[in-house]
Design an enzyme around this catalytic site. Sequence first.
Site, PDB file in Angstrom:
ATOM      1  N   LYS A  24      15.341  68.201  31.931  1.00 33.98           N
ATOM      2  CA  LYS A  24      15.796  69.036  33.333  1.00 33.98           C
ATOM      3  C   LYS A  24      16.779  68.707  33.706  1.00 33.98           C
ATOM      4  O   LYS A  24      17.692  69.600  34.542  1.00 33.98           O
ATOM      5  CB  LYS A  24      14.887  68.931  34.051  1.00 33.98           C
ATOM      6  CG  LYS A  24      12.982  70.091  32.977  1.00 33.98           C
ATOM      7  CD  LYS A  24      12.058  69.499  33.830  1.00 33.98           C
ATOM      8  CE  LYS A  24      11.151  70.589  33.192  1.00 33.98           C
ATOM      9  NZ  LYS A  24       9.690  69.713  33.415  1.00 33.98           N
ATOM     10  N   ASP A  27       8.211  76.491  38.926  1.00 31.02           N
ATOM     11  CA  ASP A  27       7.464  76.980  37.823  1.00 31.02           C
ATOM     12  C   ASP A  27       6.912  77.930  37.945  1.00 31.02           C
ATOM     13  O   ASP A  27       6.259  78.360  37.085  1.00 31.02           O
ATOM     14  CB  ASP A  27       5.942  75.462  37.941  1.00 31.02           C
ATOM     15  CG  ASP A  27       6.354  74.285  37.606  1.00 31.02           C
ATOM     16  OD1 ASP A  27       7.730  74.213  36.139  1.00 31.02           O
ATOM     17  OD2 ASP A  27       6.300  73.142  37.073  1.00 31.02           O
ATOM     18  N   GLN A  58       6.581  67.310  37.868  1.00 26.10           N
ATOM     19  CA  GLN A  58       5.919  67.664  36.089  1.00 26.10           C
ATOM     20  C   GLN A  58       4.385  66.913  36.395  1.00 26.10           C
ATOM     21  O   GLN A  58       3.601  65.869  36.956  1.00 26.10           O
ATOM     22  CB  GLN A  58       6.690  66.174  35.612  1.00 26.10           C
ATOM     23  CG  GLN A  58       6.762  65.912  34.051  1.00 26.10           C
ATOM     24  CD  GLN A  58       7.591  67.335  33.012  1.00 26.10           C
ATOM     25  OE1 GLN A  58       8.666  68.332  34.327  1.00 26.10           O
ATOM     26  NE2 GLN A  58       6.675  67.711  32.426  1.00 26.10           N
TER      27      GLN A  58
HETATM   28  N1  GUN Z   1       4.178  70.254  31.917  1.00 23.83           N
HETATM   29  C1  GUN Z   1       4.448  70.522  30.964  1.00 23.83           C
HETATM   30  N2  GUN Z   1       5.469  71.781  30.531  1.00 23.83           N
HETATM   31  C2  GUN Z   1       5.260  71.857  32.308  1.00 23.83           C
HETATM   32  C3  GUN Z   1       6.386  72.692  32.664  1.00 23.83           C
HETATM   33  O1  GUN Z   1       6.468  73.537  32.412  1.00 23.83           O
HETATM   34  N3  GUN Z   1       6.110  72.223  33.831  1.00 23.83           N
HETATM   35  C4  GUN Z   1       5.696  70.955  34.625  1.00 23.83           C
HETATM   36  N4  GUN Z   1       5.643  70.922  36.120  1.00 23.83           N
HETATM   37  N5  GUN Z   1       5.642  70.799  33.952  1.00 23.83           N
HETATM   38  C5  GUN Z   1       4.989  70.568  32.152  1.00 23.83           C
END
Ligand code: GUN
Length: 286
Positions: A50, A117, A94
């Site tokens: 990311k 998100d 995350q």
């Molecule tokens: N863990 C797995 N997928 C995601 C996501 O789309 N966002 C976040 N913050 N954590 C994740």
Amino acid sequence: MSATIIDGKAVAAALRATVAARVATLDFQPGLAVVLVGDDPASTVYVRNKDRAAAAAGIAARTIRLPADTTQAALLAQVGALNADDTVDGILVQLPLPPGIDPRAVIEAIDPAKDVDGFHPINVGRLADGLPTLAPCTPTGVMRLLAAAGISPRGARALVIGRSSIVGKPMAALLLAADATVTIAHSRTRDLPGECRRAEIVIAATGRPEMVRADWIAPGATVIDVGINRLADGRLAGDVAFEECRAVAGAITPVPGGVGPMTIACLLENTLTAAIARRGVPPAGD
Ligand code: GUN
């Protein structure tokens, strides 16, 4: 018949380029802060990807790494500081978080305007109400893939397998907003193969490797595989038995190279959207 393979890598690259081009026209740099608590290996890789993708799109990306024994209070204080930081347009914490931290409390602490998100209850509610909002990245990526493949959900019978807050529920809301006739199936669904056979669009988000079989798929149906499962032999597998389903489906996404790359591309798009909304920049084209 052999299905069209929907190339998520190519669609994601095009979206990333579009975001980068728009970022380059701004007189400020959008900022994204990613918070990683602990050292879960899969999360560490996601967060690194990311961060790199954001930087490549011209977004000021910062990763805040906190130790696994971080308290909930300390994490909430960190989120509060990012809410107050005007250079930060998007905040992503995350998941999963270590035991002892309530993910709900953390998500609800994020400023909804910076919630790239789309997990904050305000944004979940806006999505459920069909209002414009920051929507979760993976299901948004699925909608972009359908559009890129020329598949319209309007009037189509769509089946979402899985009811998680990250994928299944927002996926159903986005398909409904696009005028599909939506069914959500889950682990308690009676006759899942039968439900699946009625669907013209199948979105598999179960976390069970190769669960969706060829005899579940209506000839010509579109099959989107959100699953990423690591098998005992090290191979990556989706939630769909790809080789057998591609012989029946009309269009299908591979794993890897399908939905996966779209998630990060949509995160960049959400960061751009949040930045221009927060800073009062007119949307592209105005
Ligand atoms: N863990 C797995 N997928 C995601 C996501 O789309 N966002 C976040 N913050 N954590 C994740």
